[in-house]
Design a protein around this motif. Structure first.
Motif, PDB file in Angstrom:
ATOM      1  N   LEU A 389       0.988  -1.084   0.025  1.00  0.00           N
ATOM      2  CA  LEU A 389       0.015  -0.087  -0.236  1.00  0.00           C
ATOM      3  C   LEU A 389       0.951   1.267   0.086  1.00  0.00           C
ATOM      4  N   LYS A 390       2.244   1.041   0.401  1.00  0.00           N
ATOM      5  CA  LYS A 390       3.040   2.378   0.465  1.00  0.00           C
ATOM      6  C   LYS A 390       3.713   2.374  -1.108  1.00  0.00           C
ATOM      7  N   GLU A 391       3.368   1.511  -1.847  1.00  0.00           N
ATOM      8  CA  GLU A 391       4.203   1.743  -3.168  1.00  0.00           C
ATOM      9  C   GLU A 391       3.638   2.975  -3.830  1.00  0.00           C
TER      10      GLU A 391
ATOM     11  N   SER B  42       4.967  12.867  10.670  1.00  0.00           N
ATOM     12  CA  SER B  42       5.144  11.742   9.409  1.00  0.00           C
ATOM     13  C   SER B  42       6.213  10.715   9.964  1.00  0.00           C
ATOM     14  N   GLY B  43       5.888   9.375   9.707  1.00  0.00           N
ATOM     15  CA  GLY B  43       6.654   8.403  10.174  1.00  0.00           C
ATOM     16  C   GLY B  43       6.732   8.008  11.636  1.00  0.00           C
ATOM     17  N   SER B  44       5.504   8.557  12.457  1.00  0.00           N
ATOM     18  CA  SER B  44       5.481   8.310  13.824  1.00  0.00           C
ATOM     19  C   SER B  44       4.816   7.083  13.891  1.00  0.00           C
ATOM     20  N   LYS B  46       1.419   6.207  12.371  1.00  0.00           N
ATOM     21  CA  LYS B  46      -0.048   6.275  12.248  1.00  0.00           C
ATOM     22  C   LYS B  46      -0.678   5.248  11.571  1.00  0.00           C
ATOM     23  N   THR B  47      -0.177   5.107  10.298  1.00  0.00           N
ATOM     24  CA  THR B  47      -0.487   4.149   9.262  1.00  0.00           C
ATOM     25  C   THR B  47      -0.515   2.553   9.895  1.00  0.00           C
ATOM     26  N   THR B  48       0.722   2.518  10.517  1.00  0.00           N
ATOM     27  CA  THR B  48       0.976   1.344  11.084  1.00  0.00           C
ATOM     28  C   THR B  48      -0.222   0.772  12.107  1.00  0.00           C
ATOM     29  N   LEU B  49      -0.533   1.780  12.936  1.00  0.00           N
ATOM     30  CA  LEU B  49      -1.635   1.328  14.025  1.00  0.00           C
ATOM     31  C   LEU B  49      -2.879   1.071  13.059  1.00  0.00           C
TER      32      LEU B  49
END
Ligand SMILES: Nc1ncnc2c1ncn2[C@@H]1O[C@H](COP(=O)(O)OP(=O)(O)O)[C@@H](O)[C@H]1O
Ligand SMILES: [Mg+2]
Lengths: 392, 230
Positions: A389-391, B42-44, B46-49
């Motif tokens: 999804l990060k692509e 950014s990079g903290s 958030k998307t991972t969570l």
């Protein structure tokens, strides 16, 4: 529950990289056509030599000829000797079914003489026969004209294709020259699926005169009981002075066919190379498709599609390409392979696109489509949705 | 048990020798019907969570329950089925399938459910109407504006009627007006349909829509007091 991506998705994906799709389909077409041609060739080769075999017929050859009819010589009176001393010979039309023949390669020229230095010559196969030959060789049917008399030849159906000439030049009444004499074509014969069709038949007595021989190459003998050549063998053993061997035609033609095994292997090897190339190309196309669509595929998985659903859609895509290419390849094979003759060692056979070769060609291209999906499938199954999804 | 419950969740990524730990012992409880906003540099992580809650990534350790399911104990096949029924994911990029029309894109999640063609049609029509794009049903994504694409993506996220919507910077690529449209839509889905929403955003204006706000920084999750931003 469908649990699968709509077929339309696979179908429309074909249009995303039209050039790549087209090239992959063409390589699939090539594979199908090539597999058809190879199958037709190998099957033609096999049936050509087995087609002439008859269970009730054996060849009497000279024992020093190493089973080669052309090199063999047997005494001219062999037919009468066998007829008189061997029981169980089949009678056809009131006479024993024994055919004394001369088999030889010769240089043929077309049209009437005299001979010119610049005219084309053809390496042909000539058989000197008596009328008995037509009783012995079941495969042979005279399709036009009649058996040859002095100064005449009967021409096999594939001779024209073998020489690659206009069939009109071998029409009834046309002239042929070989062994320093001129012959008139008195008829044509067919012997489907055998090498006989690539031969020119002429009267035995005349061929003896022209070649200054007083013998024959071999005698073909038909017996009453198929497969039972015991009496013939007994005869050969008793008459050691004649130096004969008895070879059933089934054995003889099988050995002849085995002789071409390396050519068959070569044909398959060539086909395998092209197939491997196409497999690589197909796998590459699908891998590229996955690479191009990583984020989209990850989104589909996020929606709830499993890896298998996506692999299934990719295989549909691949099979669509393979199948359309395969159909094209079959059409090409129909046009370019069907009915073509292959010349091989003074002989020839025609290539038939039959059910078996079509099946091999089409199944081959479909199998290629499935196998080509494998690397892309492995990639889809292993991919991390979050990473994809990060692509960009 | 809360609708979303994280207990001591840790997630690390390995990049060669490098180990990144975006989430270290994170715990969180969210009740059904909440509209949660997640802020952070950014990079903290958030998307991972979000990915962990939406079951498209796995935590290294900890406990994770969402909509009654114990996500840490499920196979990837079971997680896929669970996602189909429980989560609508809205990405920063719409991630629509370019070869399918707006209608077909919205229909995609429904192929995973035991529905008749008529039921599918009804649901897709309702979802497209909810995002105001009934007249764009037959358009391909490339024939839509960015805002329209994102609204189609929202329709796709809600068409299967999942209780949870996860939105990762849904307005990040949109102009002011389109962003307003998307935020209003999410607001309504939360208030009128009771969807629990988890939204990552950098946009302070978007953050105001949240009933609860969190920040994530250096692996640590903190809840902001109501009314306080940053
Ligand atoms: N698939 C991955 N592989 C390796 N590292 C990753 C992966 N996904 C995220 N990261 C790293 O984890 C950290 C958090 O990423 P992310 O959750 O995307 O942050 P955010 O959404 O807050 O910007 C970042 O340092 C990022 O580089
Ligand atoms: Mg992010």
């Amino acid at each position: 529950m469908a649990r699968a991506l709509p077929f339309d998705y696979a179908l429309r994906n074909l249009g995303r990289r039209p050039l790549r799709t087209l090239l992959t389909a063409l390589s699939s077409a090539l594979v199908a056509a090539l597999l058809v041609a190879t199958t037709a060739f190998v099957r033609g080769l096999d049936t050509t030599f087995s087609g002439a075999a008859q269970a009730d017929t054996a060849i009497l050859l000279s024992s020093v000829a190493e089973r080669d009819v052309v090199r063999s010589t047997v005494t001219a009176g062999l037919s009468d000797l066998v007829a008189a001393s061997v029981p169980g010979i089949r009678q056809i039309g009131g006479a024993p079914a024994i055919s004394a023949e001369i088999h030889m390669g010769s240089t043929l020229r077309l049209g009437p003489g005299p001979e010119r230095a610049d005219e084309p010559t053809y390496a042909g196969f000539v058989r000197g026969v008596t009328d008995r030959a037509f009783a012995v060789h079941d495969a042979v049917t005279i399709t036009s004209g009649r058996p040859p008399r002095t100064g005449e030849v009967l021409v096999g159906a594939l001779v024209g294709k073998q020489f690659d000439i206009d069939p009109a030049r071998l029409a009834l009444g046309q002239k042929l020259r070989f062994e320093g004499a001129e012959f008139t074509i008195c008829g044509h014969f067919a012997a489907p699926g055998t090498t006989l069709e690539a031969e020119v038949w002429t009267p035995l007595a005349e061929l003896r005169g022209l070649t200054k021989r007083d013998d024959s190459s071999a005698a073909f003998v038909r017996v009453e009981t198929p497969g039972d050549f015991g009496d013939l063998e007994l005869f050969a053993r008793r008459r050691l002075d004649l130096e004969l061997v008895v070879i059933p035609t089934a054995t003889y033609y099988r050995e002849l066919s085995d002789y071409f095994a390396p050519i068959r292997a070569l044909a398959w090897a060539m086909a395998a190379l092209i197939v491997a190339g196409a497999l690589f190309g197909g796998a590459n196309t699908l891998n590229a498709a996955v690479q191009d669509r990583l984020r989209e595929l990850a989104a589909l998985r996020a929606v709830g599609y499993g890896g298998f659903a996506i692999v299934r859609s990719l295989s549909q895509e691949s099979l669509l390409i393979a199948a359309s290419g395969g159909v094209l390849g079959l059409a090409l094979a129909r046009v370019f392979v069907s009915g073509n003759a292959v010349s091989i060692a003074m002989s020839a056979f025609s290539l038939e696109v039959d059910a078996v070769s079509v099946l091999v060609g089409f199944a081959g291209s479909l199998l290629l489509g499935i196998l080509g999906t494998a690397p892309a499938a492995a990639r889809v199954m292993r991919m991390s949705i979050a990473a994809a999804l990060k692509e960009p | 048990m809360a609708f979303i419950e994280l207990r001591n969740i840790t997630k690390t990524y390995r990049k060669g020798e490098h180990v990144v730990t975006p989430l270290a012992d994170v715990s969180l409880e969210i009740e059904q019907g909440a509209f949660c906003v997640l802020l952070g540099p950014s990079g903290s992580g958030k998307t991972t969570l979000m990915n962990l809650v939406a079951a498209i990534d796995r935590a290294d350790r900890g406990e994770l329950h969402v909509a009654g399911a114990d996500l840490m104990k499920m196979s990837s096949g079971a997680l896929a089925d669970w996602r189909a029924q429980n989560v609508g994911y809205i990405f920063q990029q719409s991630n629509l399938v370019p070869v399918l029309t707006a209608y077909e894109n919205v229909e995609l999640p429904l192929w995973l459910m035991p529905l008749s063609a008529a039921e599918r049609h009804q649901r897709v029509s309702l979802a497209l109407a909810a995002v105001g794009l009934t007249d764009r049903a037959e358009h391909l994504p490339k024939q839509l504006s960015g805002g329209q694409e994102q609204r189609v993506a929202i329709a796709r996220a809600i068409v299967a009627d999942p209780p949870l919507l996860v939105a990762d910077e849904p307005t990040g690529n949109l102009d002011h007006d389109s962003a307003t449209g998307v935020l209003t839509l999410l607001d309504r889905l939360n208030r009128e349909r009771g969807k629990t929403i988890l939204m990552v955003t950098h946009d302070p204006r978007a953050a105001e829509h949240g009933t609860r706000r969190f920040t994530l920084d250096k692996g640590e999750l903190r809840e902001l007091a109501p009314g306080v931003l940053r």
